[in-house]
Design an enzyme around this catalytic site. Structure first.
Site, PDB file in Angstrom:
ATOM      1  N   ASN A   7      -9.671   1.948  -3.046  1.00 42.06           N
ATOM      2  CA  ASN A   7      -8.850   2.375  -1.915  1.00 42.06           C
ATOM      3  C   ASN A   7      -7.392   2.205  -2.344  1.00 42.06           C
ATOM      4  OD1 ASN A   7      -7.522   2.669   0.502  1.00 42.06           O
ATOM      5  ND2 ASN A   7      -8.852   1.273   1.650  1.00 42.06           N
ATOM      6  N   ARG A  96     -11.249   6.464  -1.530  1.00 34.40           N
ATOM      7  CA  ARG A  96     -10.681   6.923  -0.263  1.00 34.40           C
ATOM      8  C   ARG A  96      -9.519   7.840  -0.632  1.00 34.40           C
ATOM      9  NH1 ARG A  96      -6.960   3.392   3.719  1.00 34.40           N
ATOM     10  NH2 ARG A  96      -6.459   5.066   5.162  1.00 34.40           N
ATOM     11  N   HIS A 184      -7.420   8.126   9.308  1.00 36.09           N
ATOM     12  CA  HIS A 184      -8.323   6.993   9.580  1.00 36.09           C
ATOM     13  C   HIS A 184      -9.747   7.476   9.873  1.00 36.09           C
ATOM     14  CE1 HIS A 184      -4.667   4.484  11.159  1.00 36.09           C
ATOM     15  NE2 HIS A 184      -4.905   4.188   9.895  1.00 36.09           N
ATOM     16  N   ARG A 245       5.967   2.353  11.970  1.00 36.98           N
ATOM     17  CA  ARG A 245       6.105   3.782  12.278  1.00 36.98           C
ATOM     18  C   ARG A 245       6.326   3.958  13.772  1.00 36.98           C
ATOM     19  NH1 ARG A 245       0.692   5.802   9.577  1.00 36.98           N
ATOM     20  NH2 ARG A 245       0.774   4.035   8.154  1.00 36.98           N
ATOM     21  N   GLU A 387     -14.629   0.431   5.773  1.00 37.10           N
ATOM     22  CA  GLU A 387     -14.345   1.706   5.111  1.00 37.10           C
ATOM     23  C   GLU A 387     -14.934   1.737   3.700  1.00 37.10           C
ATOM     24  OE1 GLU A 387     -10.313   0.917   6.345  1.00 37.10           O
ATOM     25  OE2 GLU A 387     -10.041   3.036   6.736  1.00 37.10           O
TER      26      GLU A 387
END
Ligand code: ADP
Length: 402
Positions: A7, A96, A184, A245, A387
């Site tokens: 990842n 990923r 996501h 963000r 994940e």
């Protein structure tokens, strides 16, 4: 089957090694885990690895990403964390990949064509796709022609209806690919399936609101196993307030800043991605835990940051529930979503009118848990996102093509 998962982010690399056979219903512990943190100190990388019950942490004078990855992979076969006798035991590598554009609606075996597509999508994910590609190429160099699989963060959202996916700009945007991609997706897909399993229901029959609340935050409306709406958009900047963000702001603000204050595209990029959100409002950091502690101690800007985070979360949760047209369960996941009872309470409070009620005593737990009261009309689940395991499973699914 030994599967290495990578990842790659803009400033870190995380990796796990799984030994998978068919028929795992829950994520098994990986044999080995490692990470590289490139932000630790200028001119070096911090390498952490654990395996065989041991862990190591070292700062290496490496600035080259490929060399860092090589040092990380070596801890699989050397030193106290050794779990393999040779790298040749690795049968597949799963990655990923943040942006898969419109063409990738599922995981794929990596080919030259897939690499070219990831490269072409760099303008849409400038912080992530280059790192993902670098990871794939580094594994080719280190491991030879081992089969590699890419799983895209956008793929789960690729079947969103057009009305939810398109922006009401000029129609030329549709042809240009300026649309909501959503991110996501690996996490939203995993927690949606896990929620159905925990509820003992078929995913095809459920309306789920999945809330991935980490440094990056997004919601997905998952209806019958399909993401029908999500809060992130063309980039991961849209939607909820996040660590650093801004989430959605009036685009007119950007035009104003460009005209009145001469902001450049790069300056706006930094402002909105790195200096906004919890960090921008609190003036402290992007870390919700620290901000919540400061709020408890009476810090007014920390309180404002948390209040804004929750307000925006409520608005977007409401929007997702409308897109679902009903609600069987809310799922909280990722760093904030998995660990903060305060968040569970405050996020859920306005939805009591839907019959959603939480248990009285809430505490974080190692295992996934149902935090809804016995008389709640809606399930509320806290699920630890997996994940890496989801990516490893995707590799297992491709094994007949290896
Ligand atoms: P990333 O998106 O980088 O993978 P994570 O999913 O690890 O991030 O989430 C990081 C966020 O989770 C940070 O804001 C951190 O403060 C928050 N977090 C972790 N533990 C807790 C906790 N116990 N209470 C509140 N927030 C927490």
């Amino acid at each position: 089957m030994k599967i290495l998962v990578l990842n790659a982010g803009s400033s870190s690399h995380k990796s796990c090694l799984f030994d998978l056979t068919e028929g795992h219903s829950e994520a098994p512990e990986p044999l080995w885990r490692a990470s590289l943190d490139w932000t630790h100190q200028e001119g070096s990388v911090e390498l952490s690895a654990s395996g065989s019950g041991e862990s190591v942490q070292q700062v290496l004078p490496i600035t080259d990403k490929a060399a860092g990855l090589e040092a990380m992979v070596k801890t699989l076969v050397e030193g106290p964390t050794q779990v393999l006798s040779s790298l040749g035991e690795i049968e597949a590598v799963g990655h990923r990949v943040v942006h898969g554009g419109r063409d990738y609606v599922d995981s794929v075996r990596v080919t030259e064509e897939v690499k070219a597509a990831i490269q072409q999508l760099i303008p849409l994910a400038p912080a992530h796709n280059p790192a993902n590609l670098q990871g794939i190429e580094a594994m080719e160099r280190i491991l030879g022609d081992v089969p590699q699989v890419a799983m895209f963060d956008t793929a789960f959202h690729a079947r969103m209806p057009k009305a939810a996916a398109l922006y009401p700009g000029p129609y030329s945007w549709v042809e240009q690919g300026i649309r909501r991609y959503g991110f996501h997706g690996i996490s939203h897909q995993y927690v949606a399936q896990r929620a159905a399993d925990l509820m003992g229901r078929d995913l095809a029959d459920l309306k789920l609101l999945t809330c991935h609340l980490g440094n990056g935050c997004s919601l997905a409306a998952v209806k019958g196993g399909i993401s029908v709406d999500t809060t992130m958009g063309f980039t991961p900047l849209e939607g909820l307030m996040m660590g650093s963000r801004s989430g959605s702001v009036d685009p007119g603000i950007l035009i104003y800043l460009m005209r009145q204050e001469g902001y450049s595209a790069d300056q706006l990029d930094t402002l909105l991605n790195k200096e906004s959100g919890l960090k921008g409002i609190s003036g402290l950091s992007n870390d919700m835990r620290g901000i919540a502690e400061a709020m408890e101690q009476g810090n007014a800007r920390a309180k404002l940051a948390v209040d804004m985070f929750i307000h925006r979360l409520h608005r977007e949760m409401g929007a997702m529930i409308a897109s679902l047209g009903g609600l069987d369960a809310v799922v909280f996941t990722a760093g904030i979503g998995e660990n903060s009872p305060l968040l569970w309470q405050r996020a859920s409070a306005p939805f009591e009118f839907l019959g959603l009620r939480l248990k009285k005593d809430l505490a974080r737990a190692k295992d996934d848990q149902d935090i809804a009261a016995a008389d709640s009309g809606v399930s509320v689940l806290v699920i630890h996102t997996q994940e890496e395991w989801a990516i490893a499973q995707a590799c297992l699914g491709h094994r007949y093509s290896f």
